[in-house]
Design an enzyme around this catalytic site. Structure first.
Site, PDB file in Angstrom:
ATOM      1  N   GLY A  98       0.844  -1.189   0.000  1.00  0.00           N
ATOM      2  CA  GLY A  98       0.000   0.000   0.000  1.00  0.00           C
ATOM      3  C   GLY A  98       0.876   1.234   0.000  1.00  0.00           C
ATOM      4  O   GLY A  98       2.077   1.168   0.251  1.00  0.00           O
ATOM      5  N   TYR A 145      -4.558   9.159   3.938  1.00  0.00           N
ATOM      6  CA  TYR A 145      -3.773   7.942   4.178  1.00  0.00           C
ATOM      7  C   TYR A 145      -4.179   7.289   5.506  1.00  0.00           C
ATOM      8  O   TYR A 145      -4.439   6.075   5.568  1.00  0.00           O
ATOM      9  CB  TYR A 145      -2.281   8.316   4.171  1.00  0.00           C
ATOM     10  CG  TYR A 145      -1.380   7.317   4.832  1.00  0.00           C
ATOM     11  CD1 TYR A 145      -1.161   6.066   4.268  1.00  0.00           C
ATOM     12  CD2 TYR A 145      -0.723   7.627   6.030  1.00  0.00           C
ATOM     13  CE1 TYR A 145      -0.324   5.148   4.880  1.00  0.00           C
ATOM     14  CE2 TYR A 145       0.115   6.718   6.644  1.00  0.00           C
ATOM     15  CZ  TYR A 145       0.302   5.471   6.071  1.00  0.00           C
ATOM     16  OH  TYR A 145       1.117   4.562   6.683  1.00  0.00           O
ATOM     17  N   SER A 192      -1.458   2.096  10.810  1.00  0.00           N
ATOM     18  CA  SER A 192      -0.487   3.162  11.075  1.00  0.00           C
ATOM     19  C   SER A 192      -0.988   4.035  12.209  1.00  0.00           C
ATOM     20  O   SER A 192      -2.205   4.157  12.440  1.00  0.00           O
ATOM     21  CB  SER A 192      -0.327   4.019   9.820  1.00  0.00           C
ATOM     22  OG  SER A 192       0.324   5.229  10.134  1.00  0.00           O
ATOM     23  N   HIS A 248      -1.192   6.951  11.997  1.00  0.00           N
ATOM     24  CA  HIS A 248      -1.963   8.041  11.396  1.00  0.00           C
ATOM     25  C   HIS A 248      -3.466   7.740  11.351  1.00  0.00           C
ATOM     26  O   HIS A 248      -4.253   8.622  11.019  1.00  0.00           O
ATOM     27  CB  HIS A 248      -1.376   8.403  10.036  1.00  0.00           C
ATOM     28  CG  HIS A 248       0.040   8.884  10.183  1.00  0.00           C
ATOM     29  ND1 HIS A 248       0.338  10.088  10.769  1.00  0.00           N
ATOM     30  CD2 HIS A 248       1.225   8.274   9.925  1.00  0.00           C
ATOM     31  CE1 HIS A 248       1.663  10.234  10.842  1.00  0.00           C
ATOM     32  NE2 HIS A 248       2.222   9.136  10.331  1.00  0.00           N
TER      33      HIS A 248
HETATM   34  C1  15L Z   1       3.739   6.180   8.691  1.00  0.00           C
HETATM   35  O1  15L Z   1       2.636   5.641   8.651  1.00  0.00           O
HETATM   36  C2  15L Z   1       4.589   6.285   7.476  1.00  0.00           C
HETATM   37  O2  15L Z   1       4.412   5.191   6.605  1.00  0.00           O
HETATM   38  C3  15L Z   1       6.050   6.469   7.809  1.00  0.00           C
HETATM   39  O3  15L Z   1       6.717   6.893   6.643  1.00  0.00           O
HETATM   40  C4  15L Z   1       6.270   7.485   8.949  1.00  0.00           C
HETATM   41  O4  15L Z   1       5.901   8.750   8.532  1.00  0.00           O
HETATM   42  C5  15L Z   1       5.458   7.072  10.159  1.00  0.00           C
HETATM   43  O5  15L Z   1       4.110   6.840   9.833  1.00  0.00           O
HETATM   44  C6  15L Z   1       5.531   8.100  11.302  1.00  0.00           C
HETATM   45  O6  15L Z   1       4.499   8.569  11.765  1.00  0.00           O
HETATM   46  O7  15L Z   1       6.660   8.428  11.715  1.00  0.00           O
END
Ligand code: 15L
Length: 266
Positions: free
Chosen positions: A82, A145, A120, A122
């Protein structure tokens, strides 16, 4: 890898050529060599190195048929593929939403026991930094995302309730070789600890779980009691992986710059 653990015998890794995919693949190639698993299938849209005894399939996981072919004969799927950053819907819908949905249907059809899903932080990135949250925190995505990751978690929950497929959703923080920002004191996960979390997801007994992908991060805004309850025992601390220069930005939200960026940008 703990010699006493019982691993699912046939494992598929999606996104196997990515940063985390390569770490997981090497770990499972070792397990295959040691006879702890009997089948390993690696897939990615990028070329994969040929390894004797390992099935490598270069394909784009967006269509239903591809997902069904990939899941056939597998006991567990580690779904890492992804887009890993913010993007436009044109790209996120096929790669992060459709692919995940098709893969879960394929898992049901082929009797796959469990999916480990690379969610994640996020998915909950809009919680403020001064609020501690655990696995029960409702999604509060900080980006499109992040919303795709919340979708994957909810998909896992639905299918775990209505089908035999178990789901282990890892809200990964910052999994990298080095920690490079003050935020990483809270969010960092070493590769070795990531593999410990993968082993937990492959071997523990559960139906649906959310865990955080972090190391032993004292004072993190993510309380990872749930992962520890399932057997995850991280060994690393972010300070030991800090690399100069350390980015000093103070963020308002747990998602850091993803949360502060305008919609569609990161
Ligand atoms: C994520 O989900 C990303 O894929 C990664 O590149 C970082 O940015 C990470 O989170 C983060 O929050 O440090």
């Amino acid at each position: 890898m703990d010699e006493g653990m019982q691993y699912p015998q046939a494992i598929l890794v999606t996104g196997a050529a990515g940063n985390l995919g390569r770490v997981v693949s090497d770990h499972l190639i070792e397990a295959l060599r040691a006879g702890r698993i009997s089948r390993l299938r690696l897939t990615d849209m990028q070329p994969l190195a040929e390894v004797e005894g390992v099935e490598t399939i270069q394909t784009q996981l967006t269509g239903r048929e591809v997902a069904f072919d990939l899941a056939e004969g597998m006991d567990a799927i580690i779904h890492l593929s992804g887009i890993p950053v913010e993007g436009e819907w044109d790209a996120l819908i096929p790669s992060n939403l459709a692919a995940t949905a098709h893969l879960w249907d394929a898992a049901v059809a082929h009797g796959v026991d469990r999916i480990l899903f690379a969610s994640s932080n996020h998915a909950v990135g809009l919680y403020p930094v001064d609020e501690a949250i655990d696995h029960s925190a409702a999604p509060r995505p900080d980006s499109r995302y992040g919303l795709t990751k919340a979708f994957g978690e909810q998909l896992g929950a639905l299918y775990a309730a209505k089908t035999p497929v178990r789901a282990f959703c890892m809200r990964i923080g910052t999994c990298a070789a080095a920690a490079t920002a003050r935020r990483h004191l809270q969010t960092y996960q070493s590769f070795d600890d990531f593999l410990r979390l993968i082993d937990t997801g492959l071997t523990a007994d559960y139906r649906f779980e959310i865990v955080y992908g972090i190391s032993d991060n004292e004072g993190s805004f993510w309380d990872n009691t749930n992962a520890r309850r399932l057997g995850y025992a991280p060994q690393d601390k972010p300070a030991d992986f800090m690399k100069e220069p350390v980015e000093q930005t103070d963020y308002r939200f747990q998602g850091g710059n993803f949360a502060d960026a305008p919609l569609g940008k990161s």
